[in-house]
Design an enzyme around this catalytic site. Structure first.
Site, PDB file in Angstrom:
ATOM      1  CB  VAL A 225      -0.972   0.039   1.205  1.00 16.06           C
ATOM      2  CG1 VAL A 225      -2.104  -0.946   1.019  1.00 16.06           C
ATOM      3  CG2 VAL A 225      -0.240  -0.225   2.529  1.00 16.06           C
ATOM      4  NE  ARG A 227       2.827   7.331  -3.993  1.00 16.49           N
ATOM      5  CZ  ARG A 227       1.776   7.469  -3.182  1.00 16.49           C
ATOM      6  NH1 ARG A 227       1.178   6.398  -2.699  1.00 16.49           N
ATOM      7  NH2 ARG A 227       1.312   8.662  -2.890  1.00 16.49           N
ATOM      8  CG  ASP A 251      -4.189   0.580  -3.102  1.00 24.74           C
ATOM      9  OD1 ASP A 251      -5.268   0.343  -3.705  1.00 24.74           O
ATOM     10  OD2 ASP A 251      -3.926   1.691  -2.611  1.00 24.74           O
ATOM     11  CD  GLU A 256      -0.415   3.498  -9.056  1.00 25.69           C
ATOM     12  OE1 GLU A 256      -1.161   4.492  -8.885  1.00 25.69           O
ATOM     13  OE2 GLU A 256       0.212   2.972  -8.142  1.00 25.69           O
ATOM     14  CG  HIS A 275      -2.897   4.625  -5.700  1.00 22.07           C
ATOM     15  ND1 HIS A 275      -1.731   5.150  -6.196  1.00 22.07           N
ATOM     16  CD2 HIS A 275      -2.937   5.013  -4.392  1.00 22.07           C
ATOM     17  CE1 HIS A 275      -1.092   5.823  -5.245  1.00 22.07           C
ATOM     18  NE2 HIS A 275      -1.816   5.742  -4.142  1.00 22.07           N
TER      19      HIS A 275
HETATM   20  P1  NDP Z   1       4.904   8.403   7.561  1.00 23.81           P
HETATM   21  O1  NDP Z   1       5.910   9.435   7.245  1.00 23.81           O
HETATM   22  O2  NDP Z   1       3.945   8.625   8.666  1.00 23.81           O
HETATM   23  O3  NDP Z   1       5.677   7.027   7.906  1.00 23.81           O
HETATM   24  C1  NDP Z   1       6.713   6.524   7.113  1.00 23.81           C
HETATM   25  C2  NDP Z   1       7.356   5.344   7.835  1.00 23.81           C
HETATM   26  O4  NDP Z   1       8.306   4.739   6.943  1.00 23.81           O
HETATM   27  C3  NDP Z   1       8.133   5.725   9.112  1.00 23.81           C
HETATM   28  O5  NDP Z   1       7.921   4.753  10.101  1.00 23.81           O
HETATM   29  C4  NDP Z   1       9.595   5.696   8.659  1.00 23.81           C
HETATM   30  O6  NDP Z   1      10.521   5.364   9.674  1.00 23.81           O
HETATM   31  C5  NDP Z   1       9.533   4.562   7.654  1.00 23.81           C
HETATM   32  N1  NDP Z   1      10.641   4.576   6.704  1.00 23.81           N
HETATM   33  C6  NDP Z   1      11.095   5.578   5.938  1.00 23.81           C
HETATM   34  N2  NDP Z   1      12.122   5.153   5.169  1.00 23.81           N
HETATM   35  C7  NDP Z   1      12.312   3.851   5.477  1.00 23.81           C
HETATM   36  C8  NDP Z   1      13.215   2.843   5.043  1.00 23.81           C
HETATM   37  N3  NDP Z   1      14.171   3.115   4.158  1.00 23.81           N
HETATM   38  N4  NDP Z   1      13.089   1.589   5.551  1.00 23.81           N
HETATM   39  C9  NDP Z   1      12.149   1.310   6.473  1.00 23.81           C
HETATM   40  N5  NDP Z   1      11.266   2.227   6.939  1.00 23.81           N
HETATM   41  C10 NDP Z   1      11.353   3.471   6.455  1.00 23.81           C
HETATM   42  O7  NDP Z   1       4.147   8.103   6.203  1.00 23.81           O
HETATM   43  P2  NDP Z   1       2.667   7.495   6.000  1.00 23.81           P
HETATM   44  O8  NDP Z   1       2.529   6.289   6.846  1.00 23.81           O
HETATM   45  O9  NDP Z   1       1.640   8.561   6.089  1.00 23.81           O
HETATM   46  O10 NDP Z   1       2.725   7.088   4.465  1.00 23.81           O
HETATM   47  C11 NDP Z   1       3.739   6.224   3.970  1.00 23.81           C
HETATM   48  C12 NDP Z   1       3.638   6.151   2.453  1.00 23.81           C
HETATM   49  O11 NDP Z   1       2.489   5.391   2.103  1.00 23.81           O
HETATM   50  C13 NDP Z   1       3.431   7.505   1.766  1.00 23.81           C
HETATM   51  O12 NDP Z   1       4.664   8.155   1.530  1.00 23.81           O
HETATM   52  C14 NDP Z   1       2.725   7.123   0.497  1.00 23.81           C
HETATM   53  O13 NDP Z   1       3.645   6.895  -0.534  1.00 23.81           O
HETATM   54  C15 NDP Z   1       1.991   5.837   0.847  1.00 23.81           C
HETATM   55  N6  NDP Z   1       0.536   6.021   0.975  1.00 23.81           N
HETATM   56  C16 NDP Z   1      -0.288   5.246   0.195  1.00 23.81           C
HETATM   57  C17 NDP Z   1      -1.668   5.365   0.304  1.00 23.81           C
HETATM   58  C18 NDP Z   1      -2.555   4.515  -0.542  1.00 23.81           C
HETATM   59  O14 NDP Z   1      -3.704   4.892  -0.765  1.00 23.81           O
HETATM   60  N7  NDP Z   1      -2.111   3.384  -1.026  1.00 23.81           N
HETATM   61  C19 NDP Z   1      -2.289   6.332   1.221  1.00 23.81           C
HETATM   62  C20 NDP Z   1      -1.336   7.084   2.003  1.00 23.81           C
HETATM   63  C21 NDP Z   1       0.019   6.908   1.872  1.00 23.81           C
HETATM   64  P3  NDP Z   1      10.678   6.252  11.030  1.00 23.81           P
HETATM   65  O15 NDP Z   1       9.427   5.991  11.811  1.00 23.81           O
HETATM   66  O16 NDP Z   1      11.887   5.712  11.701  1.00 23.81           O
HETATM   67  O17 NDP Z   1      10.802   7.664  10.553  1.00 23.81           O
END
Ligand code: NDP
Length: 309
Positions: A225, A227, A251, A256, A275
């Site tokens: 879910v 990218r 998703d 896309e 998506h």
């Molecule tokens: P957040 O910024 O809240 O969380 C991102 C998480 O990813 C954090 O826990 C971060 O770690 C972790 N992270 C970042 N880089 C890495 C890495 N290299 N390896 C492991 N973990 C990593 O983002 P969201 O949860 O809001 O969204 C995440 C992504 O989901 C978005 O960027 C978007 O692309 C996608 N998305 C998709 C949707 C859909 O409809 N399918 C809807 C919304 C979002 P740490 O906690 O240590 O900072």
């Protein structure tokens, strides 16, 4: 920064009608004019959008992305032009969390093959050992931000054992072990479900590829879910064909809409959604709250929330 006019870009129509957001914003914001259905943004200070257009660089001071993922925006150029970018991280936990446990249930309770059989008018109950319950299964959530926590809360309520991966490796309530990205293969090794919830950045491009599929259980279900490019899609198709992966719920895709010729459409063990894991009728209200909050921050001379650039 002063914001006295906000445009709602047509691109938000992928998630809700632009006019619905315009009306909700116009109702709550009394410091700025809000318009939708505009050809040129020259006269506007800010835009709420899903797409990125190069003209934003010269036209507006502030872009608010209705998505959490902002991988389509050119951070350096925005910085050079003094354009601020904020995103909608923080609003998708409940919707994506529910979608992800829905995917898990579709596999465990054999709803996916059930629906596929129904479309062919076939009465085909599962074999005695095909259905299972989620309680006690291990789930690894890669990315423990808004999405990851939304999944963790709901999956643990169904009795799954949760482990996770995040950059910081910091522990999180309800997650038994939190790994850093260096230990990704250990984290995913014994998990029935591997859920991807990370942003798309250089370090997460093709995070899951041939080596990771080899490390995963042969009956594991991959759920993406995040990218599309977080998964090496060619390696995914190979893993499914070779039977070294149990299935996938996807998703998001490298291209896309998913091209008509993609083998993923046909695969028995793949659940495809367009998506929309984060869709909910409340989406525009959640975006309204974020924009409103930031207008208050701007008025008070405070730092914007969810600022990316
Ligand atoms: P957040 O910024 O809240 O969380 C991102 C998480 O990813 C954090 O826990 C971060 O770690 C972790 N992270 C970042 N880089 C890495 C890495 N290299 N390896 C492991 N973990 C990593 O983002 P969201 O949860 O809001 O969204 C995440 C992504 O989901 C978005 O960027 C978007 O692309 C996608 N998305 C998709 C949707 C859909 O409809 N399918 C809807 C919304 C979002 P740490 O906690 O240590 O900072």
């Amino acid at each position: 920064m002063e914001v006295s006019s906000i445009a709602v870009d047509e691109s938000v129509s992928t998630v809700f009608p632009p006019e619905v957001l315009r009306d909700a914003l116009a109702e709550t914001v009394d410091t700025a004019v809000v318009d939708a259905g505009i050809d040129s943004l020259e006269a506007y200070d800010a835009v709420v959008t899903m797409a990125y257009h190069e003209s934003y660089l010269d036209d507006v001071n502030w872009i608010h992305s209705i998505q959490a993922g902002v991988d389509r925006f050119p951070f350096d150029e925005l910085r050079e032009h003094g354009v601020v970018l904020t995103n909608s991280s923080g609003i998708h936990g409940p919707a994506v969390g529910e979608t992800v446990v829905g995917y898990m249930l579709s596999f465990a309770r054999r709803l996916l093959p059930g629906v596929k059989s129904q479309t062919k008018r076939e009465w085909s109950p599962p074999e005695w050992d095909e259905a299972y319950t989620l309680a006690g299964e291990r789930c690894c959530i890669v990315g423990l931000g808004t999405l990851g926590r939304g999944v963790a809360d709901r999956a643990s309520a169904l009795g799954l054992d949760i482990v996770g991966v995040r950059r910081s490796g910091e522990p999180l309530d309800g997650v038994q072990t939190v790994y850093t990205p260096d230990d990704l293969q250990t984290a995913i090794r014994d998990s029935k479900f591997v859920v991807l919830a990370v942003p798309l950045v250089d370090e997460t491009h093709h995070l899951i590829s041939t080596e990771e599929f080899a490390a995963m259980r042969d009956d594991a279900i991959l759920i993406n879910v995040a990218r599309g490019p977080v998964v090496d899609q060619e390696a995914l198709v190979d893993a499914l064909d070779a039977g070294v992966l149990g299935g996938a719920a996807l998703d998001v895709f490298e291209a896309e809409p998913l091209p008509e010729k993609s083998p993923l459409w046909e695969s028995e063990d793949v659940l495809v959604t367009p998506h929309c894991a984060g869709f909910t009728e409340d989406y525009y209200r959640n975006v309204t709250d974020l924009v409103q909050k930031n207008l208050t921050q701007i008025d008070a001379g405070e730092e914007l929330v969810n600022r990316v650039v």
